[in-house]
Design an enzyme around this catalytic site. Structure first.
Site, PDB file in Angstrom:
ATOM      1  N   ASP A 135       0.862  -1.183   0.000  1.00  0.00           N
ATOM      2  CA  ASP A 135       0.000   0.000   0.000  1.00  0.00           C
ATOM      3  C   ASP A 135       0.901   1.236   0.000  1.00  0.00           C
ATOM      4  O   ASP A 135       1.201   1.789   1.054  1.00  0.00           O
ATOM      5  CB  ASP A 135      -0.922  -0.032   1.225  1.00  0.00           C
ATOM      6  CG  ASP A 135      -1.868   1.166   1.280  1.00  0.00           C
ATOM      7  OD1 ASP A 135      -1.884   1.963   0.319  1.00  0.00           O
ATOM      8  OD2 ASP A 135      -2.582   1.307   2.292  1.00  0.00           O
ATOM      9  N   HIS A 136       1.352   1.632  -1.180  1.00  0.00           N
ATOM     10  CA  HIS A 136       2.308   2.725  -1.324  1.00  0.00           C
ATOM     11  C   HIS A 136       1.697   3.892  -2.081  1.00  0.00           C
ATOM     12  O   HIS A 136       0.810   3.706  -2.924  1.00  0.00           O
ATOM     13  CB  HIS A 136       3.549   2.250  -2.088  1.00  0.00           C
ATOM     14  CG  HIS A 136       4.518   1.491  -1.249  1.00  0.00           C
ATOM     15  ND1 HIS A 136       5.784   1.944  -0.969  1.00  0.00           N
ATOM     16  CD2 HIS A 136       4.407   0.295  -0.607  1.00  0.00           C
ATOM     17  CE1 HIS A 136       6.414   1.070  -0.205  1.00  0.00           C
ATOM     18  NE2 HIS A 136       5.587   0.062   0.029  1.00  0.00           N
TER      19      HIS A 136
ATOM     20  N   GLY B 282       5.037   3.063   9.047  1.00  0.00           N
ATOM     21  CA  GLY B 282       5.149   3.738   7.768  1.00  0.00           C
ATOM     22  C   GLY B 282       6.539   4.208   7.389  1.00  0.00           C
ATOM     23  O   GLY B 282       7.510   4.049   8.126  1.00  0.00           O
ATOM     24  N   GLU B 283       6.610   4.801   6.181  1.00  0.00           N
ATOM     25  CA  GLU B 283       7.848   5.367   5.640  1.00  0.00           C
ATOM     26  C   GLU B 283       7.569   6.770   5.120  1.00  0.00           C
ATOM     27  O   GLU B 283       6.498   7.044   4.577  1.00  0.00           O
ATOM     28  CB  GLU B 283       8.391   4.503   4.496  1.00  0.00           C
ATOM     29  CG  GLU B 283       8.764   3.086   4.883  1.00  0.00           C
ATOM     30  CD  GLU B 283       7.748   2.072   4.390  1.00  0.00           C
ATOM     31  OE1 GLU B 283       6.736   2.484   3.762  1.00  0.00           O
ATOM     32  OE2 GLU B 283       7.946   0.871   4.641  1.00  0.00           O
TER      33      GLU B 283
ATOM     34  N   ALA C 136      12.779  -5.893  18.774  1.00  0.00           N
ATOM     35  CA  ALA C 136      12.111  -4.998  19.721  1.00  0.00           C
ATOM     36  C   ALA C 136      10.687  -4.700  19.273  1.00  0.00           C
ATOM     37  O   ALA C 136       9.749  -4.713  20.080  1.00  0.00           O
ATOM     38  CB  ALA C 136      12.906  -3.705  19.867  1.00  0.00           C
TER      39      ALA C 136
ATOM     40  N   ASN D 269       6.081   7.647   1.582  1.00  0.00           N
ATOM     41  CA  ASN D 269       4.641   7.647   1.340  1.00  0.00           C
ATOM     42  C   ASN D 269       3.913   8.722   2.131  1.00  0.00           C
ATOM     43  O   ASN D 269       2.905   9.274   1.669  1.00  0.00           O
ATOM     44  CB  ASN D 269       4.057   6.282   1.715  1.00  0.00           C
ATOM     45  CG  ASN D 269       4.605   5.157   0.879  1.00  0.00           C
ATOM     46  OD1 ASN D 269       4.626   5.237  -0.341  1.00  0.00           O
ATOM     47  ND2 ASN D 269       5.068   4.110   1.535  1.00  0.00           N
TER      48      ASN D 269
END
Length: 320
Positions: free
Chosen positions: A37-38, A104-105, A173, A108
């Site tokens: 999903d980008h 997220g990133e 983590a 995007n």
């Protein structure tokens, strides 16, 4: 028995061709599918980025496969909208849809014009978003004032059974943290010992549900062609966090990947012309405890991969 699915990479393939690919995959014997999903691809060479949620409705209708999607609520998407999207697909296709949620990133999320937060803030925002989505899917009216804000939201169309909300993690983590709230875990292929530690971190912290693995691979009948495809399409995707999280433009990824060596790509993509070797590697992932394994052939042409793996690899996996 382990489920073997296909990954639909929107940032690489036009949505029409991607729909054809999942239809072919079902006919070839794949058990399931998942979707990225980008808003942007990782490289100009990839060159696509269709809207996953429009496509998912078409893909669920065109096949009988179960589908999942990896989504980042909180900035590009308001969590109430994601709850509505999840609720509608799960109501229309009961038992066939799940969503993995991550922080997220920037590539995007920067499009909103909002500041890209620190990782700890993004993690806290994700947790708030998860709680909002769960409450809405449970039928509650939700108001919330925090890193995300919600005012008297209620879902009027909901599934009888809320779908699984999966935690997306690439570190031990994060896997432990996901165990606090997730109905399962999804990660990407890595060296065996690292994956083993990821599984142990999630299960050791009380993590419930299925373990999902997305596997980047490159196959062609010729070894050099398999390596060329991987290098062309995936060399912008070799960078570990925080680089992959924090670069915000496609041309930035292209610049930093100019001097990537083919050997570096081979560290993150399983490259081989040998179908037996691919079957062996995938079987090893299943032995680690992964319940659902999604195959992502990083080449943009999917037909030969689907036919070869459907006829040669999947039958071997189901007999081991």
């Amino acid at each position: 028995m382990t489920t073997y699915g296909i990954h639909a990479s929107h940032e690489q393939i036009h949505p029409t061709q991607l729909l054809d690919a999942v239809v072919r995959a079902e006919r070839a014997g794949f058990d399931a599918a998942m979707s990225s999903d980008h808003f942007s691809p990782w490289s100009t060479r990839q060159g696509q980025s269709g809207f996953a949620w429009s496509w998912l409705g078409a893909a669920l209708q065109a096949t009988s496969l179960p589908f999942g999607v990896v989504n980042a609520p909180g900035q590009r998407y308001h969590p109430a909208i994601i709850a509505q999207a999840i609720g509608t697909l799960a109501a229309m296709y009961p038992g066939r849809f799940w969503a993995a949620l991550g922080s997220g990133e920037a590539s995007n999320e920067h499009i909103t014009g909002d500041r890209w937060p620190r990782k700890d803030v993004r993690t806290a925002r994700l947790r708030e978003s998860v709680d909002v989505i769960r409450a809405l899917l449970a039928g509650e009216e939700v108001s919330h004032d925090g890193l995300v804000r919600v005012d008297r939201a209620r879902l009027w169309t909901r599934p009888e059974q809320p779908p699984a909300l999966i935690g997306a993690a690439v570190s031990e983590a994060t896997a432990r943290w996901c165990a606090e709230w997730a109905d399962g875990l999804i990660t990407v292929n890595a060296p065996t010992e690292r994956l083993r530690r990821m599984v142990e971190a999630y299960r050791g912290a009380g993590g419930r549900g299925k373990l999902h693995l997305q596997v980047h691979l490159s196959w062609a009948p010729d070894e050099e062609e398999a390596a060329r495809l991987a290098y062309d399409q995936w060399r912008s995707n070799i960078f570990a966090p925080p680089v992959c999280w924090d670069l915000d433009m496609v041309d930035h990824f292209d610049v930093v990947s100019e001097r990537v060596a083919p050997e570096q790509v081979a560290e993150v993509v399983n490259i081989s012309s040998d179908l037996g070797r691919h079957a062996e590697v995938l079987s090893g992932y299943a032995d680690l405890g992964f319940d659902e394994i999604y195959l992502h052939h990083v080449g943009q042409q999917q037909r030969e991969f689907i036919e070869a793996f459907g006829s040669e690899v999947l039958p071997k996996l189901r007999t081991t």
